[in-house]
Design a protein around this motif. Structure first.
Motif, mmCIF file in Angstrom:
data_model
loop_
_atom_site.group_PDB
_atom_site.id
_atom_site.type_symbol
_atom_site.label_atom_id
_atom_site.label_comp_id
_atom_site.label_asym_id
_atom_site.label_seq_id
_atom_site.Cartn_x
_atom_site.Cartn_y
_atom_site.Cartn_z
ATOM 1 N N ALA A 1 -4.891 7.155 -9.579
ATOM 2 C CA ALA A 1 -4.392 6.040 -8.770
ATOM 3 C C ALA A 1 -4.090 4.833 -9.648
ATOM 4 C CB ALA A 1 -5.405 5.679 -7.684
ATOM 5 N N ASP A 2 -4.998 4.548 -10.589
ATOM 6 C CA ASP A 2 -4.770 3.414 -11.494
ATOM 7 C C ASP A 2 -3.562 3.661 -12.389
ATOM 8 O OD1 ASP A 2 -6.898 2.018 -10.460
ATOM 9 O OD2 ASP A 2 -8.315 2.678 -12.007
ATOM 10 N N LYS B 1 0.853 -1.196 0.000
ATOM 11 C CA LYS B 1 0.000 0.000 0.000
ATOM 12 C C LYS B 1 0.879 1.232 0.000
ATOM 13 C CE LYS B 1 -3.910 2.396 2.027
ATOM 14 N NZ LYS B 1 -5.199 2.247 2.745
ATOM 15 N N ARG C 1 4.011 -0.886 -11.911
ATOM 16 C CA ARG C 1 4.008 -2.275 -12.369
ATOM 17 C C ARG C 1 4.832 -2.427 -13.646
ATOM 18 N NH1 ARG C 1 -1.078 -6.452 -12.543
ATOM 19 N NH2 ARG C 1 0.044 -8.219 -13.436
ATOM 20 N N TYR D 1 4.161 -3.787 -7.279
ATOM 21 C CA TYR D 1 3.387 -2.556 -7.461
ATOM 22 C C TYR D 1 2.359 -2.401 -6.334
ATOM 23 C CZ TYR D 1 -1.075 -4.537 -9.106
ATOM 24 O OH TYR D 1 -2.282 -5.166 -9.186
ATOM 25 N N PRO D 2 2.009 -1.173 -5.969
ATOM 26 C CA PRO D 2 1.040 -0.961 -4.886
ATOM 27 C C PRO D 2 -0.374 -1.302 -5.340
ATOM 28 C CG PRO D 2 1.733 1.150 -5.810
ATOM 29 C CD PRO D 2 2.580 0.097 -6.464
ATOM 30 N N ARG D 3 -0.993 -2.266 -4.680
ATOM 31 C CA ARG D 3 -2.374 -2.628 -5.010
ATOM 32 C C ARG D 3 -3.367 -1.630 -4.443
ATOM 33 N NH1 ARG D 3 -2.947 -7.827 -7.037
ATOM 34 N NH2 ARG D 3 -0.951 -8.909 -7.253
ATOM 35 N N GLU D 4 -2.914 -0.848 -3.474
ATOM 36 C CA GLU D 4 -3.760 0.230 -2.944
ATOM 37 C C GLU D 4 -2.936 1.510 -2.876
ATOM 38 O OE1 GLU D 4 -5.719 -0.515 0.726
ATOM 39 O OE2 GLU D 4 -6.611 -2.422 0.076
ATOM 40 N N ILE D 5 -3.582 2.620 -3.194
ATOM 41 C CA ILE D 5 -2.940 3.935 -3.105
ATOM 42 C C ILE D 5 -3.863 4.871 -2.344
ATOM 43 C CG2 ILE D 5 -2.282 6.003 -4.423
ATOM 44 C CD1 ILE D 5 -1.085 4.224 -6.522
ATOM 45 N N LYS E 1 -0.417 3.051 -10.352
ATOM 46 C CA LYS E 1 -0.198 1.611 -10.178
ATOM 47 C C LYS E 1 0.414 0.999 -11.436
ATOM 48 C CE LYS E 1 -4.238 0.983 -7.153
ATOM 49 N NZ LYS E 1 -5.569 0.325 -7.059
#
Length: 548
Positions: A498-499, A482, A506, A514-518, A502
């Motif tokens: 945010a997407d 995160k 990635r 890669y951060p799955r949550e931001i 990510k």
């Protein structure tokens, strides 16, 4: 002082530490130069009106003698602790040098500390005398009933409150400028720096006078052969920390290089660049956080063409490949990353001038220091394997121990190795990459992930000013990555951004990193040393995962 080697291999083959029987940091940093060049500038004191004030070696020698006499007359003895709660200034340096000459132990304290932080350190160290500002004395005054050892407070800038408080100027005005320094050995205690407390209560790391000599190889390599004619040093790091004191101030003065003194209330990238231009700074110690903030500010490096820099040293957190490459291009000079911690500093490093440089790596073991990576079973990690960074003793930069904490001191060692608690990986060429602190590592789908590389990659996104990464508990992957992100001015946060961030990470790193949550935040909390306080975010995500 070190002579310039022709290559890192040549340096390593020739260099061995040979400590003198007697050594005093105060006399060697200031008095040695004052005896031969009393008018040589030692400090360049930055003033916002554009007219700098200079403090010479002769001036600092005389003033530190006066202060040592004043402290001695007040009953301060060798071994007593002297607190120094001052910003970058002539008075701060004078207090350090006086303490060393007296055979006392300097305890530097950050000017940004609140009353609780100050009370803890002053009480824990048993500080007998404190040199501070009037505002500092006012903060300490209501604490003194719980500080029975504190007998004297000297205030810079005027008289302070309460009994036992004397104006600094009055104290040194009445004292002689002749003083016979204590004869000290390299292992005699001289300096106590409290750890930043990112992993628990701060501990006082006690160092001997030899700590300065131990720092010289690493700092001179990082600064590309310091000194050279015309060199000027500057760091935004508070002199209360190893970064400001031992990575910049004392090593530069030891080799006769003047140091710019100025305290930012809050680090300002644009003003930092302007200051370096104004004072023709050639050598800077810029922690990774400072470089990332300059990078995040964008246009602040527009004046880079007018800079006189020839080398930047950086340490304190992971710099990262992206930030390193950006800084080298932006400033047009080598950025030499090095590594250490309060207990044992400047033991791994880089020197582009000697061909020892690899962006993304913290470097190779610095000559004179024996560094290994240890696996949990105590064996040495092979190239490509992660291991805990460990330093063999004896080593001149190694602390004497934690103040009044023998059990914590013993726990810091495994046999003859000091354990840093930091994970690293060495490649086939001997370059060591910093993975992260044991408690910062993220375990996700069987991978152990360091936050530094992800934070560095996030910082390369054009919308991101600063970022911090932690692991969030996850029932499937153990943890997911995160990220907490501060955006650049004028950038609006939304799900699409945010997407995009990510996908950016990635594409540059890997699917498991890669951060799955931001989460977009207004600021990232930092310690007074400029390190990210990830613990605050770990607590937050743990509460989220628990449904609180």
């Amino acid at each position: 002082m070190l002579t310039r080697p022709t290559s890192h291999q040549d340096f390593d083959r020739r260099f061995r530490f040979a400590l003198p029987a007697w050594f005093n940091m105060g006399t060697d940093v200031i008095d040695r130069w004052a005896a031969v060049e009393p008018d040589r500038p030692a400090l360049i004191i930055h003033r916002e009106d554009g007219s700098p004030r200079f403090a010479t070696y002769g001036y600092l020698s005389a003033r530190s003698n006066r202060l040592a006499n004043a402290l001695k007359a007040a009953g301060i003895q060798p071994g007593d602790r002297i607190g120094i709660l001052l910003p970058q200034s002539a008075e701060a340096l004078i207090a350090h040098v006086a303490a060393y000459k007296l055979g006392a132990i300097a305890v530097p304290l950050a000017i940004l500390f609140g009353s609780d932080a100050l009370s803890y350190r002053l009480r824990d160290a048993g500080v007998a005398a404190l040199v501070t500002t009037v505002a500092g004395a006012e903060t300490v005054a209501p604490l003194r009933t719980d500080l029975p050892d504190l007998r004297l407070v000297l205030t810079v800038g005027g008289p302070g409150p309460g009994a036992g408080t004397v104006a600094f100027a009055d104290a040194i005005a009445r004292a002689s400028d002749a003083f016979d320094p204590e004869e000290t050995r390299p292992d005699d205690a001289a300096l106590m720096i409290y750890t930043s407390g990112t992993t628990g209560p701060p501990k006082g790391a006690l160092h001997g006078h030899r700590v300065l000599l131990g720092h010289m190889p690493g700092i001179q390599l990082a600064q590309e052969g310091l000194p050279r004619p015309g060199d000027v040093m500057w760091t935004p790091s508070d002199w209360a920390w190893a970064g400001g004191l031992l990575n910049a101030l004392l090593p530069a003065l030891y080799v006769g290089v003047p140091v710019v003194a100025f305290r930012f209330e809050k680090f300002d990238p644009e003003r930092a660049v302007a200051l370096m231009i104004r004072h023709r700074v050639t050598n800077a110690f810029l922690p990774p956080t400072a470089l990332k903030m300059i990078r995040g500010a964008g246009e602040t490096v527009a004046g880079a063409a007018r800079l006189h820099l020839r080398a930047i040293g950086s340490a304190g957190e992971r710099l990262g490949r992206e930030t390193c490459l950006w800084a080298q291009e932006a400033f047009g000079v080598p950025v030499n990353e090095f590594y250490g911690q309060t207990e044992c500093n400047a033991v791994i490093g880089s020197s582009a001038g000697l061909g020892v440089t690899r962006p993304g790596a913290i470097g190779k073991p610095i000559p004179g220091h024996d560094v290994v990576l240890l696996k949990p079973d105590g064996s040495v990690a092979a190239p490509g394997e992660a291991g805990e960074i460990a330093i063999s003793r004896p080593d001149p930069v190694m602390f004497l121990g934690y103040w009044n904490q023998p059990e914590a001191t013993a726990a810091k060692f495994r046999g003859d190795h000091l354990l840093t608690g930091d994970q690293g990986i060495a490649d086939e060429d001997g370059y060591i990459s910093f993975v992260g602190r044991d408690d910062d590592l993220i375990t996700s789908a069987g991978y152990r992930i360091g936050p530094g590389e992800i934070e560095d990659c996030l910082g390369a996104h054009p919308a991101v000013a600063f970022a911090a990464v932690v692991g969030k508990p996850d029932p499937v992957r153990t943890q997911i990555v995160k990220a907490f992100v501060v955006l650049k001015p004028g950038v609006e946060p939304d799900a699409a951004l945010a997407d995009a961030i990510k996908a950016f990470v990635r594409g540059r790193l890997s699917a498991h990193e890669y951060p799955r949550e931001i989460a977009f935040v207004d600021e990232i909390p930092l310690t007074t040393t400029g390190k990210v306080i990830r613990r605050a975010f770990r607590d937050k995500v743990a509460a989220e995962a628990a449904g609180n």
